[in-house]
Each structure stands twice: as C-alpha cells, then as structure tokens.
Design a protein around this motif. Structure first.
Motif, PDB file in Angstrom:
ATOM      1  N   ARG A 262       0.981  -1.185   0.002  1.00 56.36           N
ATOM      2  CA  ARG A 262       0.010  -0.077  -0.046  1.00 56.36           C
ATOM      3  C   ARG A 262       0.953   1.214   0.010  1.00 56.36           C
ATOM      4  O   ARG A 262       0.641   2.233  -0.968  1.00 56.36           O
ATOM      5  CB  ARG A 262      -0.987  -0.028   1.269  1.00 56.36           C
ATOM      6  N   TRP A 265       2.465   1.763  -3.448  1.00 52.69           N
ATOM      7  CA  TRP A 265       1.439   2.431  -4.240  1.00 52.69           C
ATOM      8  C   TRP A 265       1.505   4.005  -4.139  1.00 52.69           C
ATOM      9  O   TRP A 265       1.280   4.788  -4.919  1.00 52.69           O
ATOM     10  CB  TRP A 265       0.138   1.761  -4.295  1.00 52.69           C
ATOM     11  N   GLU A 266       1.263   4.459  -3.074  1.00 51.56           N
ATOM     12  CA  GLU A 266       0.956   5.549  -2.459  1.00 51.56           C
ATOM     13  C   GLU A 266       2.343   6.403  -2.915  1.00 51.56           C
ATOM     14  O   GLU A 266       2.028   7.826  -2.840  1.00 51.56           O
ATOM     15  CB  GLU A 266       0.661   5.913  -0.872  1.00 51.56           C
ATOM     16  N   VAL A 286      -4.826  -6.171   0.986  1.00 55.01           N
ATOM     17  CA  VAL A 286      -4.579  -4.885   0.387  1.00 55.01           C
ATOM     18  C   VAL A 286      -5.703  -4.151   0.117  1.00 55.01           C
ATOM     19  O   VAL A 286      -6.432  -4.772  -0.822  1.00 55.01           O
ATOM     20  CB  VAL A 286      -3.562  -4.657  -0.435  1.00 55.01           C
ATOM     21  N   THR A 287      -6.001  -3.066   0.345  1.00 57.98           N
ATOM     22  CA  THR A 287      -7.296  -2.559   0.121  1.00 57.98           C
ATOM     23  C   THR A 287      -7.272  -0.916  -0.575  1.00 57.98           C
ATOM     24  O   THR A 287      -6.365  -0.229  -0.344  1.00 57.98           O
ATOM     25  CB  THR A 287      -8.301  -2.118   1.571  1.00 57.98           C
ATOM     26  N   PHE A 288      -7.915  -0.816  -1.744  1.00 56.71           N
ATOM     27  CA  PHE A 288      -8.137   0.401  -2.428  1.00 56.71           C
ATOM     28  C   PHE A 288      -9.486   0.675  -2.894  1.00 56.71           C
ATOM     29  O   PHE A 288     -10.475  -0.318  -2.926  1.00 56.71           O
ATOM     30  CB  PHE A 288      -7.384   0.036  -3.635  1.00 56.71           C
ATOM     31  N   ASN A 289      -9.824   2.043  -2.769  1.00 55.64           N
ATOM     32  CA  ASN A 289     -11.493   2.314  -2.927  1.00 55.64           C
ATOM     33  C   ASN A 289     -11.435   2.868  -4.471  1.00 55.64           C
ATOM     34  O   ASN A 289     -10.553   2.992  -5.295  1.00 55.64           O
ATOM     35  CB  ASN A 289     -11.718   3.498  -2.299  1.00 55.64           C
ATOM     36  N   GLU A 292      -9.968   6.323  -5.710  1.00 58.45           N
ATOM     37  CA  GLU A 292      -8.585   6.473  -6.124  1.00 58.45           C
ATOM     38  C   GLU A 292      -7.945   5.692  -7.242  1.00 58.45           C
ATOM     39  O   GLU A 292      -6.946   5.990  -7.659  1.00 58.45           O
ATOM     40  CB  GLU A 292      -7.672   6.117  -4.899  1.00 58.45           C
ATOM     41  N   ILE A 293      -8.586   4.479  -7.482  1.00 59.08           N
ATOM     42  CA  ILE A 293      -7.923   3.724  -8.593  1.00 59.08           C
ATOM     43  C   ILE A 293      -8.226   4.611  -9.878  1.00 59.08           C
ATOM     44  O   ILE A 293      -7.351   4.692 -10.741  1.00 59.08           O
ATOM     45  CB  ILE A 293      -8.800   2.413  -8.657  1.00 59.08           C
ATOM     46  N   ARG A 298      -2.773   4.820 -11.473  1.00 60.73           N
ATOM     47  CA  ARG A 298      -1.593   4.063 -11.191  1.00 60.73           C
ATOM     48  C   ARG A 298      -1.825   2.377 -11.669  1.00 60.73           C
ATOM     49  O   ARG A 298      -2.934   1.813 -11.770  1.00 60.73           O
ATOM     50  CB  ARG A 298      -1.136   4.223  -9.687  1.00 60.73           C
ATOM     51  N   LEU A 300      -0.886  -1.414 -10.717  1.00 60.55           N
ATOM     52  CA  LEU A 300      -0.315  -2.400  -9.732  1.00 60.55           C
ATOM     53  C   LEU A 300      -0.083  -3.773 -10.409  1.00 60.55           C
ATOM     54  O   LEU A 300      -1.141  -4.069 -10.855  1.00 60.55           O
ATOM     55  CB  LEU A 300      -0.976  -2.408  -8.535  1.00 60.55           C
TER      56      LEU A 300
END
Length: 360
Positions: A262, A265-266, A286-289, A292-293, A298, A300
């Motif tokens: 995470r 990524w940030e 690992v969590t994403f909303n 933000e995707i 980005r 991954l």
C-alpha cells in the motif's frame, strides 16, 4: 551419502543429516553444489506461506559443477559449471505458448517427486522448489540446469538463479524502467539489492531505498540508491518530498506485506507503476477504493521470478557483471554453512543484512 538441510515438517526446525542420492536417470543431472543463497522463499516454505511436500530438502538459488549426467542429456557434461533453474518452463502450456515462461503451469511439476532418502532411516525426501540446493549434491531434471556464463565464479553465479533474475527482471521486464525515471525500492535484502543495481543500470535518475533498518543505508547506497528512507508511517510523504512532491515513477516492493504494498502504491506519482515482487501470505489483505483507482491512474502488477526467461537473461546479466555494472559479491553479507541456515532465517526476519550464502 551427502549432507543436507532437511525440513521434516512445516513449522519444524531444519535438521542437518546425511541423504542418499541416486545416480541420475535419463534426462537427469547430478550437481555438486558450490554455493546456495538463502532466499525469503525458503523461509516461506518453512512456515507454510508457500506449500512444499515434506519432508523436503529446501534451497533453490544455487550453482555448482556437474558430476554426472543421465541418458539424453547433451547441453551439459561432467565438469561443467551450472546455475540451477528452479522454475524451468515446459514450452507447451498456455503461458509458454504466450511467451510468458515465468508463469509456466508445469514449472514446479517435479517438486512433489521423491528424489532422495534420508540416510539414517530411509525416509523419502522431496526436492524443495525442484532443485534441493541446501545439500552438498543434488540430482535434478536436465532443464533445471543452465551453463554458467564465462567469467562468472561459481559462488557468485548462485545469486543469478533467483535474487538477480528476480530483481533485474522486476526493473527491466515488469516495470520497464526508462532512463531518467525515478524509482523507489522497498526492502534492501538480497532481491532488493539486485533491484537497486538494476535501477542504476536502467539509468534511473533518483533511486530511493526503503528499509526498516537504518543499518542498511550503506549497503543500499553501494547498490545504487541515491536516497535512503527508514520505513515509517510517513514513508510515502518522504518519498514525494524527494521527487518534487510528485512521487516516483516506479515503486518495486520486495517485502510481501500489505502495508508495504500500500505504501509503495502511495509513493508513486499519478500514472506511476508499482511492481510487487515480495511473496506475502493470504492474511495480507491490501485495500483500495474505487475512486482512487480512477483518480491516480496508477498500475499495480505482480511479478513472478522477475518475469524472466533464465536462458535468455543469464547471458545479459553476465555481460553486466563482466562490464562491472552488476556487482554480485556486494550483495552477500555473510558466508555460512548448512548448520547456519536457521540463524540466517532469523536475520532475515529481523531485517538484518543482505544475502546469506551457503558455501560448500
């Protein structure tokens, strides 16, 4: 009989004992090991993060000398130096047909076989990740050995079998780092040090090494890092401050932990690329909303064995070594014996040192 480090059961300590290895059959090669690197994947096999039939002889990053060959083996001969290839591609599955040999469906098909017996009680032993390099000698399928390129010492060549192929491939095959781009590498162990060197070879302008241990700074800078950050909850902010508040173009995660993935990524800019090399357990979520995707745009991506084709990449790596661009020796922070592997695992867990190398 030869000595080996045996994993009797998942979660059990390694045991040093004698094993009996048969002479190579058709399509097999017997190798006397010169050196074997202690990789985090070996640790993952001992604790159950990755599966392995047990009891087993672990070790997959190795090099040595051919002792004898079975029928129909023509690409190596007794006396030849070889690098062990723990994930040989079959050339026939769907992934191989696509040219993605690092995803070969049959690469580990031999890992469940019985290849030797424990000398003390005749117990059947399996070869961890195909090649069982934590032993003085091993017998492997012929496609598990590749000739050592000219000019590479056998002890150094061991590192080519996993750490260097993985780190170099993460930069050049997966992330495809371009000259002038900025790169952050999370984890300065064996694979991380290879990744840092690969980023330097690729011509990255700023190379940020991140590690939990401040003692790794000198080692990371020797590998090519231009900046060093001690991992904390502010890591992403620190990396952005080093890159004009934009973030790096590429982050390579060599740890395998959710929080590190995470953070990597940030740490990248909008449109940046994060390549995950580290192997984590199923509990590492690992969590994403969704917003933000979309917003950051980005990428991954996972990376297996550096997305490498060992047969094609070994000559390239050897040329970098011969030209002085790639220093294999600097990655090794301790030379050990078989009995010292558990202590090397402990150092790995504690984040100490680079690569530990078993020298026979």
């Amino acid at each position: 009989m030869v000595r080996a480090a045996i994993l009797p059961a998942v979660g059990s300590p390694l045991e040093i004992d004698g094993i009996d290895i048969p002479e190579p059959g058709p399509g097999q090669v017997r190798v006397r090991l010169s050196a074997a690197g202690v990789c985090h994947s070996d640790l993952s096999l001992t604790n159950g993060t990755m599966r392995v039939p047990v009891p087993a002889v672990l070790g997959h990053e190795g090099a040595g000398t051919v002792v004898s060959v079975g029928e129909n083996v023509t690409h190596v001969a007794p006396g030849d130096g070889v690098v062990l290839n723990w994930a040989p591609s079959c050339g026939a599955c769907h992934a191989c047909a696509l040219g993605e040999v690092w995803l070969c469906a049959n690469a580990l098909s031999g890992a469940g076989d019985v290849y030797a017996k424990r000398a003390s009680d005749g117990t059947d032993l399996h070869p961890g990740l195909n090649v069982a390099a934590f032993a003085e000698e091993t017998v492997v399928a012929a496609n598990c050995v590749l000739p050592v390129p000219d000019g590479i010492p056998l002890t150094d060549a061991a590192l080519l079998g996993c750490a260097v192929l993985t780190g170099y491939g993460a930069v050049h095959h997966s992330a495809r780092v371009r000259e002038g781009e900025t790169v952050a590498v999370f984890g300065a162990g064996g694979v991380g040090l290879a990744t840092l060197q690969a980023a330097r070879i690729a011509g990255a302008s700023t190379i940020v090494a991140v590690d939990v241990s401040p003692d790794k700074e000198e080692l990371a800078r020797a590998a090519g890092a231009t900046e060093f950050v001690v991992a904390s909850e502010n890591t992403a902010r620190e990396i952005r401050s080093l890159t004009g508040k934009q973030g790096v173009d590429v982050a390579v995660e060599c740890v395998g932990r959710a929080v590190t993935i995470r953070t990597a990524w940030e740490s990248t800019r909008r449109g940046g690329r994060t390549t995950v090399v580290g192997i984590g357990g199923k509990d590492q979520q690992v969590t994403f909303n969704a917003l933000e995707i979309f917003h950051f745009g980005r990428t991954l991506a996972g990376c297996v064995y550096g997305n490498s084709n060992p047969a094609e990449d070994l000559p390239v790596l050897a040329e970098h070594v011969r030209a002085g661009r790639l220093d294999l020796g600097m990655m090794v922070t301790e030379h050990i014996g078989l009995e010292d592997i558990p202590a090397a695992f402990d150092n790995m867990i504690a984040g100490k040192g680079g690569r530990a190398l078993v020298v026979f």
